[in-house]
Design a protein around this motif. Structure first.
Motif, short mmCIF file in Angstrom:
data_model
loop_
_atom_site.label_atom_id
_atom_site.label_comp_id
_atom_site.label_asym_id
_atom_site.label_seq_id
_atom_site.Cartn_x
_atom_site.Cartn_y
_atom_site.Cartn_z
N TYR A 144 0.04 21.10 2.11
CA TYR A 144 -0.62 20.28 1.10
C TYR A 144 0.41 19.37 0.44
O TYR A 144 1.60 19.70 0.36
N ASP A 145 -0.07 18.24 -0.02
CA ASP A 145 0.81 17.35 -0.76
C ASP A 145 1.24 18.05 -2.05
O ASP A 145 0.39 18.57 -2.78
N PRO A 146 2.51 18.09 -2.34
CA PRO A 146 2.96 18.76 -3.57
C PRO A 146 2.45 18.04 -4.80
O PRO A 146 2.33 16.81 -4.82
N PRO A 190 20.94 8.85 -16.51
CA PRO A 190 21.03 8.38 -15.12
C PRO A 190 21.78 9.39 -14.27
O PRO A 190 22.80 9.95 -14.69
N GLY A 191 21.27 9.64 -13.06
CA GLY A 191 21.88 10.62 -12.17
C GLY A 191 21.22 11.97 -12.21
O GLY A 191 21.40 12.78 -11.29
N ASP A 192 20.45 12.26 -13.26
CA ASP A 192 19.73 13.54 -13.34
C ASP A 192 18.62 13.58 -12.29
O ASP A 192 18.11 12.53 -11.87
N ARG A 193 18.24 14.80 -11.89
CA ARG A 193 17.10 14.96 -10.99
C ARG A 193 15.93 15.52 -11.80
O ARG A 193 16.11 16.45 -12.60
N VAL A 194 14.76 14.93 -11.57
CA VAL A 194 13.58 15.31 -12.33
C VAL A 194 12.41 15.57 -11.39
O VAL A 194 12.38 15.07 -10.26
N LEU A 195 11.46 16.38 -11.86
CA LEU A 195 10.21 16.58 -11.15
C LEU A 195 9.17 15.66 -11.75
O LEU A 195 8.96 15.64 -12.96
N VAL A 196 8.50 14.88 -10.88
CA VAL A 196 7.53 13.90 -11.32
C VAL A 196 6.16 14.28 -10.78
O VAL A 196 6.01 14.64 -9.62
N SER A 197 5.15 14.21 -11.64
CA SER A 197 3.77 14.48 -11.22
C SER A 197 2.86 13.42 -11.83
O SER A 197 3.32 12.52 -12.53
N ILE A 223 -1.54 8.85 -14.35
CA ILE A 223 -0.37 8.34 -15.06
C ILE A 223 0.85 9.20 -14.71
O ILE A 223 0.82 10.42 -14.87
N PRO A 224 1.94 8.59 -14.23
CA PRO A 224 3.13 9.38 -13.88
C PRO A 224 3.73 10.05 -15.11
O PRO A 224 3.75 9.49 -16.21
N GLN A 225 4.24 11.27 -14.91
CA GLN A 225 4.90 11.98 -15.99
C GLN A 225 6.05 12.80 -15.42
O GLN A 225 6.04 13.18 -14.25
#
Length: 561
Positions: free
Chosen positions: A304-306, A360-367, A373-375
Motif C-alpha cells: 500500500y502507498d504509505p 535545513p538538513g533535517d529529515r521529516v515525515l510528511v503526510s 493539505i501537506p503536513q
C-alpha cells in the motif's frame, strides 16, 4: 525492524536516494557516526530487549540514509552490514527467500505477464517464522533471522494458543513458513493504519520471559515448501490441519485489474489482521532444496502507498501575510504522498517552528491532512551540525505596516496586493502572486494602489505580458473603479466586522473619518476595544495618504466633493 530482504533492496536503491551532501571529511565522520550509533542502539533494543523504539518506516528510512552517505563517503567510516537481523544458531530446514516488492501497478503487471495459476493474498504485517512438524508434533519454531539461520522460538510459539502443536496427514511431517501477527478483529487498514503491530509482535517474541500478548497472536501460513503442487489442495490441507486463514484469504487472479480490486477491497474493508499490501504468487514453486534468500521469483508484493513519506528539509522560508503575521514554510526535497507531489509544507507561526526545531538538513515525515493539505508529522532525524535561519522581527510587521513599498516590506506588500485582488475584495481576475510580482518589479510601486495609475501603454511594456493580456489588465483596472465603496473600505483593511460593515450607512470616507469611538460602538459586533482600533486606524498617517491617493483617482466614496 524489517528483515534482510528490505535491507538488500535498500542497498540497490541507495545510490539514487538523493544527492551527496557537500561535507568536509570531518563533518561526514560526525554525521555518519551519530546516525550509526543511533541505529545501533535501536538494533540492540529490538534484538535484545524486543523493544521497537521507532516505527519501521523511520528505521528503514534512516538506515537507507546511512547507506547512501556511506556510498558518498566510502573511505570515511566503516560500513554498515547489509543484513541487520540476528542470524541465530539454528538452521532453517528450508531457507526464507523473502519477497521482492513491485514498485507500482505497472511493474506488477509486467511480472504477471506470461505466468499462470496466480493467487493473491493479503500481505499480513507481522514477523516471519518457520514451523517444523515431525511425526505430527511441533518440534521447532525458528525466527526468520537472516533467512538461513534464526533463533529458537519454540517456547514462545508453544504459548500461542492459535498455533497447532500437533498435526496429521501431510502436515504431520512438514516445514511451514508463516507470519505471526497480532489479531485485530474488524481491522480496516484505510482507517486505522498499521498500529505498529509488527513491532508489538516482535517485542512479544523477542522479550525474555512470558508476555500476555502471546495469547492475542495468530499465524498466517504463506509457505509450504514441498507441499501439494496445486494451490487449492494446499490451502485445503492447511485448513484441515488447523491453519484456516490462508484458505479464507487466498484468491485466484488472472490479470492486474483483479489484483487491484482485491488490494482495494482489503484496504477498505474489515480484516482480522493488519496488512501492508498484497502478495501475488504462483502455485508452481521450485523444489524446496533450491530455495535461497533473495531468490523467491515466484512471488511478489504490491504494498500500500504509505500514509507518510520521509524527506529532507532543503531550506526554511519565512513569509509575511497581509496582516503582518509571519509564517514559516519548510522547503523539501520533492516527495510523493498519495499521488501528490510535495515540495513545501507550511509549518505555521515562528513559535511553532521553534517548538518543532526544524532546520535545513533535517529529515521529516510528511503526510496529507484534511483536504489533501501537506503536513509534517514529526522530525525523524536532526544532524549534528545544524544552522537555523534567523526569522524576520515580528515587531516590524503589523496590520498597518507595508502599505507603502520598501525592500523589507516586499513579502507583506505582495500579500496585500494578492488579497486586494481576491474575489472577496476588489475581484481583479487574472493576477496571481507572480503577476503582481512582475508589476511591482517593473513599475516600482509606491503604495498598494499604485496600479490605478498605470496606462495601457505602460502595461504593454511589462515583460511576459502579451499585448492582449496587457489590454485586458488595463480594462480590469478601470472596471474596478466602479466597485462599491464598501469593498474599497475592505481593501484598505478597515478592521470592521462583516456584520458591522453590512449595517454601516456611510457612503463617503469623510463620514467614516468623522466617527468617534461611541458612534462605532452603535454598530453590531463593535465593542470599546474595537472602536478604539477603528479610530486609530482611520487617523494613521499612511491610511490618510492612501485615502488621498484614492481621491486623486476619483474612486467612488473618496473623491472630494
Amino acid at each position: 525492524m524489517k528483515g534482510w530482504t528490505l535491507i538488500i533492496l535498500m542497498l540497490f536503491s541507495a545510490m539514487g536516494y538523493c544527492d551527496c551532501p557537500e561535507w568536509t571529511q570531518g563533518r561526514a565522520i560526525q554525521e555518519m557516526s551519530a546516525l550509526k550509533q543511533q541505529i545501533k542502539e535501536w538494533d540492540n533494543a529490538y534484538w535484545q530487549q524486543g523493544e521497537s523504539q521507532v516505527t519501521d518506516e523511520t528505521y528503514d528510512d534512516l538506515r537507507t540514509q546511512l547507506l547512501q552517505w556511506e556510498a558518498c563517503f566510502p573511505h570515511v567510516i566503516g560500513h554498515e552490514k547489509a543484513i541487520t537481523a540476528k542470524g541465530g544458531n539454528i538452521a532453517h530446514p528450508v531457507a526464507h527467500t523473502g519477497v521482492r516488492k513491485a514498485a507500482d501497478k505497472h511493474s506488477l503487471a509486467a511480472w504477471m505477464q506470461g505466468r499462470e495459476a496466480l493467487w493473491v493474498q493479503p500481505k499480513v504485517d507481522g514477523v516471519a517464522v518457520t514451523l517444523v512438524y515431525r511425526n505430527g508434533e511441533l518440534v521447532q519454531a525458528i525466527s526468520r533471522g537472516d533467512g538461513l539461520k534464526g533463533q529458537s522460538w519454540l517456547e514462545k510459539v508453544n504459548a500461542i494458543p492459535s498455533i497447532p502443536k500437533v498435526t496429521t496427514g501431510l502436515l504431520a511431517n512438514s516445514v511451514l513458513h508463516g507470519e505471526i501477527f497480532l489479531r485485530q478483529p474488524d481491522h480496516i487498514q484505510q482507517r486505522s493504519g498499521g498500529l505498529n503491530a509488527r513491532a508489538k509482535v516482535a517485542g512479544a517474541m523477542l522479550r525474555h520471559g512470558a508476555s500476555p500478548l502471546l495469547s492475542e497472536l495468530g499465524i498466517f501460513i504463506w509457505g509450504w515448501p514441498g507441499g501439494p503442487k496445486a494451490m487449492p489442495e494446499r490451502l485445503q490441507r492447511l485448513a484441515e490441519g488447523g491453519f484456516p486463514l490462508a484458505q479464507q484469504w487466498s484468491w485466484p487472479v488472472a490479470d492486474i485489474s483483479e489484483v487491484e480490486n482485491w488490494r482495494k477491497r482489503w484496504f477498505t474493508r474489515p480484516l482480522p489482521f493488519v496488512t501492508d499490501g498484497v502478495v501475488v504468487r504462483q502455485s508452481r514453486e521450485p523444489e524446496a532444496q533450491n530455495w535461497q534468500p533473495g531468490q523467491g521469483d515466484w512471488l511478489i508484493a504490491w504494498k500500500y502507498d504509505p500514509e507518510a513519506q520521509a524527506t529532507q528539509v532543503r531550506d526554511i522560508d519565512f513569509t509575511v501575510g497581509r496582516s503582518g503575521k509571519i509564517s514559516v514554510v519548510a522547503l523539501l526535497e520533492s516527495v510523493t504522498v498519495d499521488d501528490k507531489q510535495i515540495k513545501r509544507v507550511n509549518i505555521g507561526s515562528v513559535r511553532r517552528w521553534h517548538d518543532w526545531d526544524i532546520a535545513p538538513g533535517d529529515r521529516v515525515l510528511v503526510s496529507l491532512a484534511g483536504r489533501g493539505i501537506p503536513q509534517i508529522k514529526n522530525v525523524i532525524w536532526r544532524g549534528v551540525e545544524r544552522h537555523k535561519p534567523q526569522p524576520p522581527e515580528q515587531r516590524h510587521f503589523h496590520a498597518l505596516s507595508c502599505l507603502y513599498y520598501t525592500l523589507d516590506c516586499h513579502e507583506q506588500f505582495l500579500s496585500r496586493l494578492v488579497w486586494i485582488s481576491s474575489s472577496g475584495v476588489l475581484a481583479i481576475s487574472g493576477l496571481n502572486h507572480a503577476g503582481w510580482q512582475q508589476l511591482v518589479d517593473t513599475f516600482h510601486f509606491e503604495h498598494v494602489y499604485s496600479w490605478l495609475e498605470l496606462t495601457d501603454q505602460q502595461l504593454q511594456g511589462v515583460p511576459g505580458f502579451s499585448a492582449k493580456r496587457a489590454l485586458e489588465m488595463w480594462h480590469r483596472f478601470n472596471l474596478v473603479r466602479q466597485q462599491p465603496f464598501r469593498l474599497w473600505l475592505i481593501s484598505l483593511g478597515l478592521p470592521l466586522p462583516a456584520a458591522a460593515l453590512r449595517h454601516l450607512p456611510d457612503r463617503h470616507w469623510d463620514e467614516v473619518a468623522n466617527r468617534d469611538e461611541l458612534s462605532w460602538q452603535q454598530l453590531p459586533g463593535v465593542g470599546a476595544e474595537r472602536a478604539r482600533k477603528l479610530v486609530a486606524f482611520i487617523r494613521h498617517p499612511q491610511i490618510a495618504a492612501l485615502v488621498d491617493a484614492l481621491a486623486r483617482q476619483r474612486i467612488t466614496g473618496f473623491s472630494r466633493q
